[in-house]
Design an enzyme around this catalytic site. Structure first.
Site, short mmCIF file in Angstrom:
data_model
loop_
_atom_site.label_atom_id
_atom_site.label_comp_id
_atom_site.label_asym_id
_atom_site.label_seq_id
_atom_site.Cartn_x
_atom_site.Cartn_y
_atom_site.Cartn_z
N ASP A 102 -3.47 6.12 12.72
CA ASP A 102 -3.04 7.10 12.92
C ASP A 102 -3.85 7.92 13.59
OD1 ASP A 102 -1.92 9.62 11.94
OD2 ASP A 102 -2.24 9.66 9.95
N ARG A 164 2.51 -0.64 -2.43
CA ARG A 164 2.05 -1.62 -1.53
C ARG A 164 2.76 -2.90 -1.73
NH1 ARG A 164 -3.29 -0.22 0.15
NH2 ARG A 164 -4.42 1.05 -1.54
P1 IMP Z 1 -6.63 7.20 10.49
O1 IMP Z 1 -8.42 7.31 10.50
O2 IMP Z 1 -6.22 8.46 10.61
O3 IMP Z 1 -6.49 6.24 11.91
O4 IMP Z 1 -6.07 6.57 9.37
C1 IMP Z 1 -6.07 5.11 9.38
C2 IMP Z 1 -5.91 4.81 8.02
O5 IMP Z 1 -5.29 5.67 6.94
C3 IMP Z 1 -5.11 3.58 7.73
O6 IMP Z 1 -5.77 2.17 7.59
C4 IMP Z 1 -4.36 3.63 6.43
O7 IMP Z 1 -4.98 3.22 5.44
C5 IMP Z 1 -4.15 5.23 6.34
N1 IMP Z 1 -2.87 5.75 6.67
C6 IMP Z 1 -2.67 6.46 7.83
N2 IMP Z 1 -1.41 6.70 7.64
C7 IMP Z 1 -0.89 6.25 6.79
C8 IMP Z 1 0.68 6.08 6.27
O8 IMP Z 1 1.52 6.77 7.12
N3 IMP Z 1 0.88 5.59 5.23
C9 IMP Z 1 -0.22 5.01 4.61
N4 IMP Z 1 -1.56 4.82 4.78
C10 IMP Z 1 -1.81 5.73 5.93
#
Ligand code: IMP
Ligand code: MG
Length: 178
Positions: A102, A164
């Site tokens: 994300d 999940r």
């Molecule tokens: P980041 O640090 O913002 O890239 O977030 C990464 C982590 O957030 C991922 O490994 C997921 O565990 C969680 N995450 C981010 N977006 C989503 C989503 O749309 N659904 C569920 N989990 C998410």
């Protein structure tokens, strides 16, 4: 479809063929080399289990757990290691297996952390990549699907630990988490 979802983005069949493609790419790239799949818990556990079986070659698996979200639906940017690897990283070919990229903040932190342990190589395989969202400059070699910027669940991905087990990936209705 689960009643809390507004749509299914990727069916079980879509996911299976996507994971097969990634497995074939990885098998070709690492021919003759042993790989350590570093799975980021909990979200990537199902993806890793399927991906490992699509890799033709020697694979070891290990697990890491980090926290950046809590029960929130967006990233705090603060990453904490909750469970570290058991296997040494030094001199190994590492592939970090992630469920979704994300902001990229979690992966940025993880990559830097694992690089400091002296691997031979380090790459990232993510099932989903939210397009246009990455704040951190992450190079991700293996990407399953480029997905829209929605909150998605299923196939390992949760909201507050639920969903999940869905065999497909879909968009969670906003009223469920707001
Ligand atoms: P980041 O640090 O913002 O890239 O977030 C990464 C982590 O957030 C991922 O490994 C997921 O565990 C969680 N995450 C981010 N977006 C989503 C989503 O749309 N659904 C569920 N989990 C998410
Ligand atoms: Mg994750």
């Amino acid at each position: 479809m689960h009643q809390d979802l507004s749509e299914v983005l990727y069916s079980a069949e879509d996911i299976a063929s996507c994971v097969q493609r990634l497995g074939a790419e990885i098998s070709a790239d690492y021919r003759g080399e042993k790989i350590l799949l570093v799975t980021v818990l909990k979200g990537a556990f199902i993806f890793m289990a399927d991906l490992a079986r699509c890799i033709d070659g020697d694979v070891e698996v290990d697990f890491m757990a980090v926290s950046s979200y809590g029960a929130e639906a967006k990233s705090s940017g603060i990453v904490r290691i909750i469970k570290d690897l058991e296997a040494p990283v030094e001199g190994r070919h590492i592939i970090i297996v992630e469920d979704i990229l994300d902001s990229g903040l979690t992966l940025k932190y993880l990559t830097r952390n694992l690089k400091s342990r002296g691997p031979l190589s380090i790459e990232v395989a993510t099932l989903l990549l939210k397009e246009g969202k990455q704040q951190a400059d992450i190079s991700c070699k293996y990407v399953g699907f480029k997905c829209p910027d929605e909150f998605v669940v299923g196939y390992g991905l949760d909201y507050a630990e639920t969903y999940r087990n869905l065999p497909y990936i879909g968009v969670l209705k906003p009223e469920v988490y707001s």
